[in-house]
Design a protein around this motif. Structure first.
Motif, mmCIF file in Angstrom:
data_model
loop_
_atom_site.group_PDB
_atom_site.id
_atom_site.type_symbol
_atom_site.label_atom_id
_atom_site.label_comp_id
_atom_site.label_asym_id
_atom_site.label_seq_id
_atom_site.Cartn_x
_atom_site.Cartn_y
_atom_site.Cartn_z
ATOM 1 N N ARG A 56 0.839 -1.194 0.000
ATOM 2 C CA ARG A 56 0.000 0.000 0.000
ATOM 3 C C ARG A 56 0.871 1.240 0.000
ATOM 4 N NH1 ARG A 56 -2.596 -3.583 -1.361
ATOM 5 N NH2 ARG A 56 -4.382 -4.518 -0.323
ATOM 6 N N ASN A 57 0.699 2.066 -1.034
ATOM 7 C CA ASN A 57 1.413 3.332 -1.177
ATOM 8 C C ASN A 57 2.929 3.132 -1.159
ATOM 9 O OD1 ASN A 57 1.497 6.101 -1.606
ATOM 10 N ND2 ASN A 57 1.652 6.552 0.563
ATOM 11 N N LEU A 58 3.406 2.095 -1.829
ATOM 12 C CA LEU A 58 4.836 1.779 -1.858
ATOM 13 C C LEU A 58 5.554 2.702 -2.841
ATOM 14 C CD1 LEU A 58 6.939 -0.265 -0.734
ATOM 15 C CD2 LEU A 58 6.628 -1.516 -2.856
ATOM 16 N N LEU A 59 6.656 3.307 -2.380
ATOM 17 C CA LEU A 59 7.491 4.156 -3.217
ATOM 18 C C LEU A 59 8.898 4.192 -2.646
ATOM 19 C CD1 LEU A 59 7.878 7.311 -1.810
ATOM 20 C CD2 LEU A 59 5.435 7.179 -2.177
ATOM 21 N N VAL A 60 9.829 4.763 -3.396
ATOM 22 C CA VAL A 60 11.222 4.903 -2.969
ATOM 23 C C VAL A 60 11.577 6.384 -3.013
ATOM 24 C CG1 VAL A 60 13.621 4.315 -3.488
ATOM 25 C CG2 VAL A 60 11.828 2.642 -3.914
ATOM 26 N N VAL A 61 12.266 6.868 -1.973
ATOM 27 C CA VAL A 61 12.786 8.237 -2.002
ATOM 28 C C VAL A 61 14.304 8.166 -2.049
ATOM 29 C CG1 VAL A 61 10.846 9.397 -0.904
ATOM 30 C CG2 VAL A 61 12.596 8.419 0.509
ATOM 31 N N ALA A 62 14.905 8.953 -2.939
ATOM 32 C CA ALA A 62 16.357 8.961 -3.115
ATOM 33 C C ALA A 62 16.768 10.275 -3.764
ATOM 34 C CB ALA A 62 16.790 7.794 -3.989
ATOM 35 N N GLU A 63 18.056 10.622 -3.591
ATOM 36 C CA GLU A 63 18.570 11.846 -4.217
ATOM 37 C C GLU A 63 18.675 11.700 -5.726
ATOM 38 O OE1 GLU A 63 22.176 13.392 -2.609
ATOM 39 O OE2 GLU A 63 21.343 13.591 -0.601
ATOM 40 N N VAL A 143 9.841 6.567 -7.945
ATOM 41 C CA VAL A 143 10.995 7.078 -7.207
ATOM 42 C C VAL A 143 10.816 8.582 -7.087
ATOM 43 C CG1 VAL A 143 13.504 7.314 -7.173
ATOM 44 C CG2 VAL A 143 12.469 5.252 -8.130
ATOM 45 N N LEU A 144 10.883 9.075 -5.847
ATOM 46 C CA LEU A 144 10.734 10.502 -5.597
ATOM 47 C C LEU A 144 11.961 11.018 -4.859
ATOM 48 C CD1 LEU A 144 7.033 10.484 -4.350
ATOM 49 C CD2 LEU A 144 7.852 11.008 -6.639
ATOM 50 N N ASP A 145 12.161 12.318 -4.903
ATOM 51 C CA ASP A 145 13.263 12.917 -4.147
ATOM 52 C C ASP A 145 12.666 13.784 -3.041
ATOM 53 O OD1 ASP A 145 12.335 15.144 -5.480
ATOM 54 O OD2 ASP A 145 14.125 15.422 -6.695
ATOM 55 N N GLY A 146 13.451 14.618 -2.439
ATOM 56 C CA GLY A 146 12.991 15.438 -1.325
ATOM 57 C C GLY A 146 12.329 16.735 -1.732
ATOM 58 N N THR A 147 11.951 16.876 -2.992
ATOM 59 C CA THR A 147 11.310 18.105 -3.448
ATOM 60 C C THR A 147 10.003 18.354 -2.718
ATOM 61 O OG1 THR A 147 12.295 17.813 -5.626
ATOM 62 C CG2 THR A 147 10.459 19.338 -5.472
ATOM 63 N N LEU A 148 9.203 17.308 -2.546
ATOM 64 C CA LEU A 148 7.952 17.450 -1.797
ATOM 65 C C LEU A 148 8.263 17.436 -0.309
ATOM 66 C CD1 LEU A 148 5.708 15.009 -3.844
ATOM 67 C CD2 LEU A 148 5.677 17.495 -3.910
ATOM 68 N N PRO A 149 7.739 18.385 0.441
ATOM 69 C CA PRO A 149 8.094 18.487 1.864
ATOM 70 C C PRO A 149 7.756 17.239 2.673
ATOM 71 C CG PRO A 149 6.569 20.258 1.226
ATOM 72 C CD PRO A 149 6.833 19.444 0.013
ATOM 73 N N GLU A 150 6.696 16.512 2.305
ATOM 74 C CA GLU A 150 6.326 15.334 3.079
ATOM 75 C C GLU A 150 7.320 14.185 2.932
ATOM 76 O OE1 GLU A 150 3.470 15.364 -0.535
ATOM 77 O OE2 GLU A 150 4.356 16.822 0.805
ATOM 78 N N TYR A 151 8.202 14.249 1.937
ATOM 79 C CA TYR A 151 9.191 13.188 1.743
ATOM 80 C C TYR A 151 10.622 13.639 2.041
ATOM 81 C CZ TYR A 151 5.285 11.020 -0.650
ATOM 82 O OH TYR A 151 4.053 10.501 -0.951
ATOM 83 N N PRO A 156 17.540 9.467 2.265
ATOM 84 C CA PRO A 156 18.772 9.083 2.980
ATOM 85 C C PRO A 156 19.893 10.070 2.680
ATOM 86 C CG PRO A 156 17.862 7.221 1.777
ATOM 87 C CD PRO A 156 17.110 8.431 1.337
ATOM 88 N N THR A 157 20.598 10.451 3.719
ATOM 89 C CA THR A 157 21.742 11.331 3.526
ATOM 90 C C THR A 157 22.965 10.468 3.281
ATOM 91 O OG1 THR A 157 22.086 11.391 5.905
ATOM 92 C CG2 THR A 157 20.823 13.196 4.948
ATOM 93 N N PRO A 158 23.785 10.842 2.323
ATOM 94 C CA PRO A 158 24.969 10.036 2.045
ATOM 95 C C PRO A 158 25.923 10.040 3.232
ATOM 96 C CG PRO A 158 24.955 12.032 0.696
ATOM 97 C CD PRO A 158 23.674 11.998 1.475
#
Length: 186
Positions: A56-63, A143-151, A156-158
């Motif tokens: 449910r609502n599966l996604l990946v956040v990365a730079e 795959v999303l990045d940190g552009t949206l404030p909720e994500y 992950p920070t390197p």
């Protein structure tokens, strides 16, 4: 007595007009499919089912496509025994055990799960193979990045890399001369 037939005709016409108006105003719903009967992803992630597991609502956040990515979403186990779930994509695999009749929320700090590389740039879809017991399915995970404030807090920070930094050697200031200088010009 002549008035009665005239009233009957008028009443029949009014009743017929009311019936047609009612039919015309509600008839559209009879032929159109209701939007609430369709299942869809109400957020940025995907919805999929593999065996007893529901994603449910599966996604990946990365730079970026080559950086570490973090899984977000919820995994629900509808069976009465724990299930091993593997998510494989772009050469990296994440494996979790979902408790019987339980769920795992990847947003929770205790369930933080990362992948070496998401396999797609932010804004694209990564091909992921979901394996549960002897069943598997191929899904496309956003795959999303940190552009949206909720994500942004989930990206992950390197890890800091130790780099050789040149150290400055102090240079000595010239020693004051012991000979008096002619300052008066004499």
């Amino acid at each position: 007595m002549k008035i009665a037939p005239k009233n009957r005709v008028q009443r029949t016409l009014v009743a017929g007009a009311a019936a047609l108006t009612l039919l015309a105003s509600t008839g559209c719903g009879a032929i159109n499919e209701q939007a609430t009967t369709k299942s869809y992803s109400a957020s940025d992630g995907i919805v999929a089912n593999v065996g007893p597991i529901g994603l449910r609502n599966l996604l990946v956040v990365a730079e970026n496509a080559e950086s570490t990515g973090r899984l977000l979403g919820t995994v629900v186990n509808t069976s009465d025994s724990p299930v091993q779930l593997s998510l494989t994509g772009s050469g990296s695999t994440a494996t979790v055990t979902v408790p019987a009749d339980g769920q795992i929320r990847f947003e929770d700090e205790a369930n933080e799960t990362t992948v070496d590389r998401p396999g797609a740039a932010p804004g694209a879809l990564a091909n992921v193979t979901v394996r549960v017991n002897n069943e598997s399915a191929d899904v496309r995970v956003p795959v999303l990045d940190g552009t949206l404030p909720e994500y942004s807090s989930y990206v992950p920070t390197p890890a800091p890399t130790e780099s050789a930094t040149p150290t400055e050697t102090p240079t000595e200031a010239p020693a004051p001369s012991e000979e008096p200088t002619d300052q008066a010009g004499a």
